[in-house]
Design a protein around this motif. Sequence first.
Motif, PDB file in Angstrom:
ATOM      1  N   UNK A   1     -19.485 -16.020 -14.762  1.00  0.00           N
ATOM      2  CA  UNK A   1     -20.294 -17.209 -14.487  1.00  0.00           C
ATOM      3  C   UNK A   1     -21.195 -17.093 -13.265  1.00  0.00           C
ATOM      4  N   UNK A   2     -21.288 -15.916 -12.639  1.00  0.00           N
ATOM      5  CA  UNK A   2     -22.150 -15.738 -11.478  1.00  0.00           C
ATOM      6  C   UNK A   2     -23.053 -14.542 -11.691  1.00  0.00           C
ATOM      7  N   UNK A   3     -24.371 -14.730 -11.575  1.00  0.00           N
ATOM      8  CA  UNK A   3     -25.262 -13.567 -11.678  1.00  0.00           C
ATOM      9  C   UNK A   3     -25.088 -12.656 -10.468  1.00  0.00           C
ATOM     10  N   UNK A   4     -24.968 -11.363 -10.721  1.00  0.00           N
ATOM     11  CA  UNK A   4     -24.787 -10.387  -9.649  1.00  0.00           C
ATOM     12  C   UNK A   4     -25.720  -9.208  -9.850  1.00  0.00           C
ATOM     13  N   UNK A   5     -26.106  -8.611  -8.751  1.00  0.00           N
ATOM     14  CA  UNK A   5     -26.860  -7.364  -8.777  1.00  0.00           C
ATOM     15  C   UNK A   5     -26.134  -6.403  -7.852  1.00  0.00           C
ATOM     16  N   UNK A   6     -25.586  -5.356  -8.441  1.00  0.00           N
ATOM     17  CA  UNK A   6     -24.779  -4.407  -7.673  1.00  0.00           C
ATOM     18  C   UNK A   6     -25.371  -3.007  -7.830  1.00  0.00           C
ATOM     19  N   UNK A   7     -25.686  -2.348  -6.716  1.00  0.00           N
ATOM     20  CA  UNK A   7     -26.120  -0.957  -6.841  1.00  0.00           C
ATOM     21  C   UNK A   7     -24.929  -0.096  -7.250  1.00  0.00           C
ATOM     22  N   UNK A   8     -25.135   0.743  -8.246  1.00  0.00           N
ATOM     23  CA  UNK A   8     -24.045   1.600  -8.718  1.00  0.00           C
ATOM     24  C   UNK A   8     -24.597   2.962  -9.096  1.00  0.00           C
TER      25      UNK A   8
ATOM     26  N   UNK B   1     -12.411  -6.906  -8.679  1.00  0.00           N
ATOM     27  CA  UNK B   1     -11.853  -7.642  -9.815  1.00  0.00           C
ATOM     28  C   UNK B   1     -10.825  -6.720 -10.466  1.00  0.00           C
ATOM     29  N   UNK B   2      -9.614  -6.801  -9.982  1.00  0.00           N
ATOM     30  CA  UNK B   2      -8.592  -5.830 -10.365  1.00  0.00           C
ATOM     31  C   UNK B   2      -7.763  -6.246 -11.578  1.00  0.00           C
ATOM     32  N   UNK B   3      -8.099  -7.365 -12.199  1.00  0.00           N
ATOM     33  CA  UNK B   3      -7.390  -7.776 -13.407  1.00  0.00           C
ATOM     34  C   UNK B   3      -7.653  -6.833 -14.565  1.00  0.00           C
ATOM     35  N   UNK B   4      -8.834  -6.245 -14.596  1.00  0.00           N
ATOM     36  CA  UNK B   4      -9.167  -5.235 -15.601  1.00  0.00           C
ATOM     37  C   UNK B   4      -8.531  -3.931 -15.135  1.00  0.00           C
TER      38      UNK B   4
ATOM     39  N   UNK C   1     -14.490 -10.915 -17.323  1.00  0.00           N
ATOM     40  CA  UNK C   1     -13.240 -10.191 -17.142  1.00  0.00           C
ATOM     41  C   UNK C   1     -12.080 -11.165 -17.341  1.00  0.00           C
ATOM     42  N   UNK C   2     -10.865 -10.678 -17.266  1.00  0.00           N
ATOM     43  CA  UNK C   2      -9.685 -11.528 -17.406  1.00  0.00           C
ATOM     44  C   UNK C   2      -9.698 -12.646 -16.361  1.00  0.00           C
ATOM     45  N   UNK C   3     -10.218 -12.368 -15.168  1.00  0.00           N
ATOM     46  CA  UNK C   3     -10.294 -13.389 -14.123  1.00  0.00           C
ATOM     47  C   UNK C   3     -11.215 -14.540 -14.528  1.00  0.00           C
ATOM     48  N   UNK C   4     -12.195 -14.265 -15.350  1.00  0.00           N
ATOM     49  CA  UNK C   4     -13.177 -15.267 -15.741  1.00  0.00           C
ATOM     50  C   UNK C   4     -12.764 -16.148 -16.903  1.00  0.00           C
ATOM     51  N   UNK C   5     -11.586 -15.947 -17.445  1.00  0.00           N
ATOM     52  CA  UNK C   5     -11.142 -16.744 -18.585  1.00  0.00           C
ATOM     53  C   UNK C   5     -10.566 -18.101 -18.202  1.00  0.00           C
TER      54      UNK C   5
ATOM     55  N   UNK D   1      -4.241 -15.012 -19.861  1.00  0.00           N
ATOM     56  CA  UNK D   1      -3.740 -14.781 -18.507  1.00  0.00           C
ATOM     57  C   UNK D   1      -2.240 -15.057 -18.435  1.00  0.00           C
ATOM     58  N   UNK D   2      -1.784 -16.091 -19.130  1.00  0.00           N
ATOM     59  CA  UNK D   2      -0.355 -16.385 -19.182  1.00  0.00           C
ATOM     60  C   UNK D   2       0.423 -15.206 -19.758  1.00  0.00           C
ATOM     61  N   UNK D   3      -0.152 -14.580 -20.778  1.00  0.00           N
ATOM     62  CA  UNK D   3       0.476 -13.413 -21.390  1.00  0.00           C
ATOM     63  C   UNK D   3       0.620 -12.260 -20.421  1.00  0.00           C
ATOM     64  N   UNK D   4      -0.384 -12.029 -19.577  1.00  0.00           N
ATOM     65  CA  UNK D   4      -0.293 -10.972 -18.579  1.00  0.00           C
ATOM     66  C   UNK D   4       0.797 -11.283 -17.563  1.00  0.00           C
TER      67      UNK D   4
END
Length: 86
Positions: A3-10, A26-29, A67-71, A81-84
């Motif tokens: 839900x947040x636009x991001x620009x990350x150099x990679x 974001x370590x849920x993945x 990601x899982x955090x965004x659900x 998330x409850x399942x995890x």
Amino acid sequence: MNQQPLSIPADTQASLLDVLREQLHLTGTKKGCDHEQCGACTVHIDGQTALSSLTIAHMVTDKKITTIEGLAMGEQIHPMQEGFIA
């Protein structure tokens, strides 16, 4: 991203999984098998499931990634998330 636009150099060869975990913390993945077997690295890209360990990060420019955090819906966690947790 979630839900947040991001620009990350990679690095042009960096996997989406590595960018999510190492740059965005974001370590849920999870890193699992790196062979399309376990699904621990699954994310949604424009509403479709994808394996982030096999996706090159720069290939998802201008895509909606969840990601899982965004659900979660506010403070209420998603059944996935409850399942995890269980």
